[in-house]
Design a protein around this motif. Structure first.
Motif, PDB file in Angstrom:
ATOM      1  N   ASP A 128     151.659 154.714  -9.849  1.00  0.00           N
ATOM      2  CA  ASP A 128     153.057 155.139  -9.741  1.00  0.00           C
ATOM      3  C   ASP A 128     153.734 154.492  -8.536  1.00  0.00           C
ATOM      4  OD1 ASP A 128     152.726 156.647 -12.001  1.00  0.00           O
ATOM      5  OD2 ASP A 128     152.640 158.567 -10.958  1.00  0.00           O
ATOM      6  N   TRP A 129     153.022 154.409  -7.415  1.00  0.00           N
ATOM      7  CA  TRP A 129     153.584 153.778  -6.214  1.00  0.00           C
ATOM      8  C   TRP A 129     153.877 152.299  -6.479  1.00  0.00           C
ATOM      9  CZ3 TRP A 129     151.543 149.799  -3.208  1.00  0.00           C
ATOM     10  CH2 TRP A 129     152.250 149.520  -2.041  1.00  0.00           C
ATOM     11  N   LEU A 130     152.928 151.603  -7.127  1.00  0.00           N
ATOM     12  CA  LEU A 130     153.136 150.196  -7.441  1.00  0.00           C
ATOM     13  C   LEU A 130     154.320 150.004  -8.390  1.00  0.00           C
ATOM     14  CD1 LEU A 130     149.452 148.993  -7.838  1.00  0.00           C
ATOM     15  CD2 LEU A 130     151.105 148.163  -6.148  1.00  0.00           C
ATOM     16  N   GLN A 131     154.451 150.871  -9.387  1.00  0.00           N
ATOM     17  CA  GLN A 131     155.579 150.776 -10.314  1.00  0.00           C
ATOM     18  C   GLN A 131     156.897 150.979  -9.575  1.00  0.00           C
ATOM     19  OE1 GLN A 131     155.794 150.025 -13.673  1.00  0.00           O
ATOM     20  NE2 GLN A 131     153.676 149.385 -13.395  1.00  0.00           N
ATOM     21  N   ARG A 132     156.943 151.977  -8.684  1.00  0.00           N
ATOM     22  CA  ARG A 132     158.166 152.220  -7.900  1.00  0.00           C
ATOM     23  C   ARG A 132     158.476 151.023  -7.014  1.00  0.00           C
ATOM     24  NH1 ARG A 132     155.989 157.384  -7.502  1.00  0.00           N
ATOM     25  NH2 ARG A 132     155.068 156.925  -5.489  1.00  0.00           N
ATOM     26  N   SER A 133     157.462 150.490  -6.366  1.00  0.00           N
ATOM     27  CA  SER A 133     157.652 149.362  -5.443  1.00  0.00           C
ATOM     28  C   SER A 133     158.068 148.081  -6.163  1.00  0.00           C
ATOM     29  CB  SER A 133     156.361 149.092  -4.660  1.00  0.00           C
ATOM     30  OG  SER A 133     156.004 150.205  -3.906  1.00  0.00           O
ATOM     31  N   MET A 134     157.412 147.795  -7.282  1.00  0.00           N
ATOM     32  CA  MET A 134     157.667 146.553  -7.990  1.00  0.00           C
ATOM     33  C   MET A 134     158.932 146.588  -8.845  1.00  0.00           C
ATOM     34  SD  MET A 134     153.703 145.816  -9.062  1.00  0.00           S
ATOM     35  CE  MET A 134     154.086 144.560 -10.255  1.00  0.00           C
ATOM     36  N   HIS A 135     159.250 147.748  -9.399  1.00  0.00           N
ATOM     37  CA  HIS A 135     160.350 147.827 -10.365  1.00  0.00           C
ATOM     38  C   HIS A 135     161.480 148.745  -9.915  1.00  0.00           C
ATOM     39  CE1 HIS A 135     157.789 145.614 -13.071  1.00  0.00           C
ATOM     40  NE2 HIS A 135     156.838 146.521 -12.926  1.00  0.00           N
ATOM     41  N   GLY A 136     161.342 149.366  -8.777  1.00  0.00           N
ATOM     42  CA  GLY A 136     162.400 150.234  -8.268  1.00  0.00           C
ATOM     43  C   GLY A 136     162.519 151.568  -8.985  1.00  0.00           C
ATOM     44  N   TYR A 137     161.462 151.989  -9.690  1.00  0.00           N
ATOM     45  CA  TYR A 137     161.494 153.288 -10.376  1.00  0.00           C
ATOM     46  C   TYR A 137     161.555 154.409  -9.360  1.00  0.00           C
ATOM     47  CZ  TYR A 137     159.829 150.671 -14.452  1.00  0.00           C
ATOM     48  OH  TYR A 137     159.682 149.776 -15.474  1.00  0.00           O
ATOM     49  N   GLN A 138     162.266 155.425  -9.700  1.00  0.00           N
ATOM     50  CA  GLN A 138     162.365 156.598  -8.792  1.00  0.00           C
ATOM     51  C   GLN A 138     161.531 157.726  -9.249  1.00  0.00           C
ATOM     52  OE1 GLN A 138     163.853 156.590  -5.820  1.00  0.00           O
ATOM     53  NE2 GLN A 138     164.252 154.441  -6.196  1.00  0.00           N
TER      54      GLN A 138
END
Length: 138
Positions: A128-138
């Protein structure tokens, strides 16, 4: 009004978990995804016992209907892939995941372990952290 929401990620049920490219270190290993945000919404650790009771009841219903569920899974995979061995293998994996333990105490412990593994999964929080960091997901 009062209601209840249950989200079922069928990818997890079928054994298809999130992966970060070809890096196996970031492959999800949790038995199901239970993010910190969702855990907070359902009440966190104060709701652990109740959540496990509800999870066990749902698990028992799935186990009681495992033959029907696995037949549907096998038919669906066969329809999509036309691969009998793959369809049978996935259906058998699902059957293994929803099989009840023979002893009631052992089943309760199994459920508590499944839930605890999902809550404390390093892979879920990292993914989840990687997805938020890479794609800007909140």
């Amino acid at each position: 009004r009062e209601g209840h929401i249950m989200h079922i990620d069928f990818g997890f049920v079928l054994g298809e978990t999130p992966k970060m490219g070809k890096v196996p270190l970031f492959s999800e290993r949790a038995p199901f995804k239970l993010s910190a945000e969702f855990w907070e919404v359902i009440g966190g650790w104060s709701a652990f016992k109740r959540f496990c009771e509800m999870f066990e009841a749902a698990y028992a219903v799935a186990a009681a209907h495992s033959d029907e569920i696995c037949s549907l899974v096998e038919a669906a995979i066969m329809n999509v892939s036309r691969n009998t061995d793959l369809a049978r293998s996935i259906a058998n994996d699902v059957r293994g995941r929803i099989q009840m333990k023979s002893d009631e105490r052992e089943q309760k412990l199994h459920i508590m372990n499944i839930v605890n593994d999902a809550i404390t999964s390093w892979g879920t929080s990292t993914y989840d952290w990687l997805q938020r960091s890479m794609h800007g997901y909140q």
